[in-house]
Design a protein around this motif. Sequence first.
Motif, PDB file in Angstrom:
ATOM      1  N   PRO A  96      13.898   5.966   1.434  1.00 42.68           N
ATOM      2  CA  PRO A  96      13.686   4.823   0.537  1.00 42.68           C
ATOM      3  C   PRO A  96      13.510   3.502   1.292  1.00 42.68           C
ATOM      4  CG  PRO A  96      15.432   6.225  -0.310  1.00 42.68           C
ATOM      5  CD  PRO A  96      15.102   6.730   1.065  1.00 42.68           C
ATOM      6  N   TYR A  97      14.350   3.295   2.326  1.00 39.02           N
ATOM      7  CA  TYR A  97      14.226   2.089   3.139  1.00 39.02           C
ATOM      8  C   TYR A  97      13.286   2.402   4.308  1.00 39.02           C
ATOM      9  CZ  TYR A  97      18.133   0.109   0.540  1.00 39.02           C
ATOM     10  OH  TYR A  97      18.945  -0.385  -0.456  1.00 39.02           O
ATOM     11  N   PHE A  98      12.007   2.343   4.039  1.00 42.47           N
ATOM     12  CA  PHE A  98      11.018   2.718   5.042  1.00 42.47           C
ATOM     13  C   PHE A  98      10.641   1.551   5.948  1.00 42.47           C
ATOM     14  CE2 PHE A  98       8.793   1.367   1.247  1.00 42.47           C
ATOM     15  CZ  PHE A  98       7.733   0.616   1.701  1.00 42.47           C
ATOM     16  N   PHE A  99      11.207   0.370   5.688  1.00 42.83           N
ATOM     17  CA  PHE A  99      11.023  -0.762   6.586  1.00 42.83           C
ATOM     18  C   PHE A  99      12.260  -1.645   6.468  1.00 42.83           C
ATOM     19  CE2 PHE A  99       9.740  -2.448   2.561  1.00 42.83           C
ATOM     20  CZ  PHE A  99       9.999  -3.807   2.601  1.00 42.83           C
ATOM     21  N   VAL A 100      12.387  -2.618   7.379  1.00 41.17           N
ATOM     22  CA  VAL A 100      13.540  -3.508   7.412  1.00 41.17           C
ATOM     23  C   VAL A 100      13.135  -4.865   6.856  1.00 41.17           C
ATOM     24  CG1 VAL A 100      15.161  -4.725   8.901  1.00 41.17           C
ATOM     25  CG2 VAL A 100      14.626  -2.331   9.351  1.00 41.17           C
ATOM     26  N   TYR A 101      13.936  -5.394   5.934  1.00 41.20           N
ATOM     27  CA  TYR A 101      13.619  -6.653   5.261  1.00 41.20           C
ATOM     28  C   TYR A 101      13.910  -7.865   6.146  1.00 41.20           C
ATOM     29  CZ  TYR A 101      13.761  -3.637   1.136  1.00 41.20           C
ATOM     30  OH  TYR A 101      13.547  -2.630   0.236  1.00 41.20           O
ATOM     31  N   ASN A 102      13.310  -8.995   5.756  1.00 38.21           N
ATOM     32  CA  ASN A 102      13.561 -10.261   6.437  1.00 38.21           C
ATOM     33  C   ASN A 102      14.823 -10.935   5.897  1.00 38.21           C
ATOM     34  OD1 ASN A 102      11.547 -10.814   8.441  1.00 38.21           O
ATOM     35  ND2 ASN A 102      10.037 -10.851   6.800  1.00 38.21           N
ATOM     36  N   VAL A 103      15.907 -10.195   5.894  1.00 34.04           N
ATOM     37  CA  VAL A 103      17.199 -10.719   5.460  1.00 34.04           C
ATOM     38  C   VAL A 103      18.227 -10.336   6.512  1.00 34.04           C
ATOM     39  CG1 VAL A 103      18.991 -10.629   3.682  1.00 34.04           C
ATOM     40  CG2 VAL A 103      16.586 -10.549   3.012  1.00 34.04           C
ATOM     41  N   PHE A 117       0.841  -1.208   0.000  1.00 28.67           N
ATOM     42  CA  PHE A 117       0.000   0.000   0.000  1.00 28.67           C
ATOM     43  C   PHE A 117       0.872   1.252   0.000  1.00 28.67           C
ATOM     44  CE2 PHE A 117      -2.887   3.216   1.515  1.00 28.67           C
ATOM     45  CZ  PHE A 117      -4.124   2.844   1.012  1.00 28.67           C
ATOM     46  N   THR A 118       1.942   1.232   0.790  1.00 23.11           N
ATOM     47  CA  THR A 118       2.857   2.375   0.837  1.00 23.11           C
ATOM     48  C   THR A 118       3.529   2.582  -0.517  1.00 23.11           C
ATOM     49  OG1 THR A 118       3.258   2.026   3.198  1.00 23.11           O
ATOM     50  CG2 THR A 118       4.862   3.357   2.007  1.00 23.11           C
ATOM     51  N   MET A 119       3.940   1.497  -1.141  1.00 26.80           N
ATOM     52  CA  MET A 119       4.563   1.589  -2.460  1.00 26.80           C
ATOM     53  C   MET A 119       3.564   2.108  -3.495  1.00 26.80           C
ATOM     54  SD  MET A 119       7.782   0.603  -2.233  1.00 26.80           S
ATOM     55  CE  MET A 119       8.197   0.263  -3.942  1.00 26.80           C
ATOM     56  N   GLY A 120       2.343   1.604  -3.460  1.00 18.62           N
ATOM     57  CA  GLY A 120       1.327   2.053  -4.413  1.00 18.62           C
ATOM     58  C   GLY A 120       0.941   3.501  -4.209  1.00 18.62           C
ATOM     59  N   LYS A 121       0.815   3.891  -2.948  1.00 18.22           N
ATOM     60  CA  LYS A 121       0.503   5.287  -2.635  1.00 18.22           C
ATOM     61  C   LYS A 121       1.619   6.204  -3.119  1.00 18.22           C
ATOM     62  CE  LYS A 121       0.770   6.126   1.712  1.00 18.22           C
ATOM     63  NZ  LYS A 121       0.439   6.164   3.165  1.00 18.22           N
ATOM     64  N   GLY A 122       2.858   5.775  -2.910  1.00 15.90           N
ATOM     65  CA  GLY A 122       3.982   6.569  -3.393  1.00 15.90           C
ATOM     66  C   GLY A 122       3.981   6.689  -4.899  1.00 15.90           C
ATOM     67  N   LEU A 123       3.683   5.585  -5.594  1.00 11.70           N
ATOM     68  CA  LEU A 123       3.624   5.595  -7.061  1.00 11.70           C
ATOM     69  C   LEU A 123       2.625   6.616  -7.565  1.00 11.70           C
ATOM     70  CD1 LEU A 123       4.335   4.321  -9.837  1.00 11.70           C
ATOM     71  CD2 LEU A 123       2.528   2.629  -9.395  1.00 11.70           C
ATOM     72  N   MET A 124       1.473   6.684  -6.909  1.00 10.03           N
ATOM     73  CA  MET A 124       0.430   7.605  -7.342  1.00 10.03           C
ATOM     74  C   MET A 124       0.727   9.050  -6.961  1.00 10.03           C
ATOM     75  SD  MET A 124      -1.765   6.078  -9.081  1.00 10.03           S
ATOM     76  CE  MET A 124      -2.099   4.391  -9.555  1.00 10.03           C
ATOM     77  N   ASN A 125       1.753   9.255  -6.151  1.00 12.76           N
ATOM     78  CA  ASN A 125       2.109  10.609  -5.726  1.00 12.76           C
ATOM     79  C   ASN A 125       3.519  10.999  -6.165  1.00 12.76           C
ATOM     80  OD1 ASN A 125      -0.105  11.798  -3.685  1.00 12.76           O
ATOM     81  ND2 ASN A 125      -0.001   9.575  -3.420  1.00 12.76           N
ATOM     82  N   GLY A 126       3.962  10.410  -7.268  1.00 12.13           N
ATOM     83  CA  GLY A 126       5.213  10.841  -7.881  1.00 12.13           C
ATOM     84  C   GLY A 126       6.467  10.163  -7.403  1.00 12.13           C
ATOM     85  N   ARG A 127       6.356   9.218  -6.440  1.00  6.96           N
ATOM     86  CA  ARG A 127       7.546   8.486  -6.015  1.00  6.96           C
ATOM     87  C   ARG A 127       7.839   7.377  -7.019  1.00  6.96           C
ATOM     88  NH1 ARG A 127       6.199  12.033  -2.733  1.00  6.96           N
ATOM     89  NH2 ARG A 127       6.838  12.063  -0.522  1.00  6.96           N
ATOM     90  N   VAL A 128       9.098   7.130  -7.270  1.00  5.30           N
ATOM     91  CA  VAL A 128       9.496   6.114  -8.247  1.00  5.30           C
ATOM     92  C   VAL A 128       9.845   4.826  -7.508  1.00  5.30           C
ATOM     93  CG1 VAL A 128      11.122   5.505 -10.080  1.00  5.30           C
ATOM     94  CG2 VAL A 128      10.374   7.884  -9.801  1.00  5.30           C
ATOM     95  N   PRO A 129       9.124   3.725  -7.796  1.00  2.00           N
ATOM     96  CA  PRO A 129       9.457   2.452  -7.157  1.00  2.00           C
ATOM     97  C   PRO A 129      10.896   2.042  -7.448  1.00  2.00           C
ATOM     98  CG  PRO A 129       7.324   2.308  -8.250  1.00  2.00           C
ATOM     99  CD  PRO A 129       7.944   3.613  -8.670  1.00  2.00           C
ATOM    100  N   TYR A 130      11.539   1.454  -6.426  1.00  2.00           N
ATOM    101  CA  TYR A 130      12.917   0.968  -6.475  1.00  2.00           C
ATOM    102  C   TYR A 130      13.952   2.090  -6.401  1.00  2.00           C
ATOM    103  CZ  TYR A 130       9.998  -2.611  -8.624  1.00  2.00           C
ATOM    104  OH  TYR A 130       8.964  -3.481  -8.901  1.00  2.00           O
ATOM    105  N   VAL A 131      13.500   3.342  -6.415  1.00  2.00           N
ATOM    106  CA  VAL A 131      14.414   4.479  -6.290  1.00  2.00           C
ATOM    107  C   VAL A 131      14.058   5.299  -5.052  1.00  2.00           C
ATOM    108  CG1 VAL A 131      15.296   6.592  -7.349  1.00  2.00           C
ATOM    109  CG2 VAL A 131      14.822   4.586  -8.773  1.00  2.00           C
TER     110      VAL A 131
END
Length: 526
Positions: A443-450, A53-67
């Motif tokens: 960009p790193y708004f959460f911590v991955y399971n790695v 949802f955060t990624m999709g919301k960002g996409l719709m508000n000018g944020r570029v996924p993966y960047v």
Amino acid sequence: MIELHQNPILRASRNQWLVYAMLTIFSFTLMLFCTKSSPLFAFNDWYDANVYFTMGKGLMNGRVPYVDLIDNKGPLLYLIYGISWMFDNTGFFGVYLFQSLFVAVSVIFAYKLALLFIKNAQIAFFVALCSPMPMLLNRFYAVGYDFGGGGPDEICRALMIAALFYFTLYYVKPEEYKPLHTLILGCLFMGAFLIKFNLTVFWAGFLLIIAFELIYKKKFAFLLRHIAAFVSGAAATVLPYLIYGAVTESLGAFVNTYFLYNWLYVNPSNNLVIKAVESLISAVGAIGSMWGISLLFSVGAVFVFFVCRTGFKVGYSLSLILLFTATYYTTIRFATIHIPFTVSLIFGMVALGVLVEKYLTKHRLPKLLIFMKPIAVISVMCVTIALNGLVTYELFLSDKQSVQQQMAEIIRKNTRSDSPTLLEINGLDSGFYTAAGIIPDEPYFFVYNVDHEVYPYPREAQKNAVTEGHSEFVIVGEAAGSMPINPYNIRQSYDEIYVLHGTGYQSNIVYYLFRRKLDFAKGGAE
């Protein structure tokens, strides 16, 4: 001249669309109780859904996924969530609509698939009603309440069932199969590729066997026509993203994150061939550990072996082997890993439907099914909802706010900015960005399971963001053993820069909300 309303073809077509409408209504009603995205739940606190949802919301508000925002799923998933955000900016009603729509697609194609083997439409209808049940059996799989629904596996499952129908049509009724269907298969393949690419191996098994058969029979013109159709469908699906990626100069970041980062879950230091064999054995073992699932799978396998043509048997078997191997070819096996497997259970349901049809025909009882349809719909829905178990979740039909909504209200009342900034540290996306309607600046708004040693960048970036006071608000959740240990002492940093402004508790996790002190801000005093 025959009147239009007396035309049997038109009447059959009307009846077919009526069945599709009934199955769609069934799907939307069922999902009211089987996903926390439903408006009957106070909030969907499942981590993964909130990341998307955060990624999709960002996409719709000018944020570029993966960047600008970084996650490791495909861009089509973020587009779906972005459109969902347009229906509900701080909740999951739009996600519920999409989830229900994809369940409806899967149910309708399960019905169409059943009709290829079952003459009685009433029995095929019942098979279709049962088809989403294995995907939604949270209690049976011991998934628990962490899985709130809305993941990429659910969407891809619908695409896979649609693809399975077209592959089956190719073998069972080749006279009805058209190049248009191959074009649709190309669209479905690329759609899955742009959501969760490892699941596209399901297409590979069938496609390889079909291509081999056509080459062996020297039907080169037919093969080239369908290759062109498949490539056209796939190209038409991916082209919009390629243009977007070129314009935003993010294609390199897409490749690096979507493919290379996901490779970390594979643990490439191991022998890949041995790991593939172990993955397949683990997948078969997982199915065998669930007696109901293994029984249904076995019935379907026997049905395919005795009823279907050789090419279909081989293609179907190869596709399942590749699918099982790909889904278990990872060091971390999440609770939703079972969902793609449920595609293989469709033929078990169809086989049982064929047996029921033969029994009723022998005893001349098929007309009784007309009166059974309402009972069947209600019964299947009640059983599925009960086995799903989400209706016993504390936020179902709750008039109280979730902890995410409580924190969001505190942020709105106490922010010093028209556009407050927020960072959740040392954990997954718990939904605070969603509830507060905030797009993270980091960009790193959460911590991955790695493990940190394997991929240290998220934790390092969050440490720097906190020590420099980038965000006005910071949230941290604390629960014993719930997340990998952060190697940095971030607590000391936010004690110096931030002041505790609120606490909340939910699902055995305590969340602390901090606000940046007045005399400290990124770039100087506020």
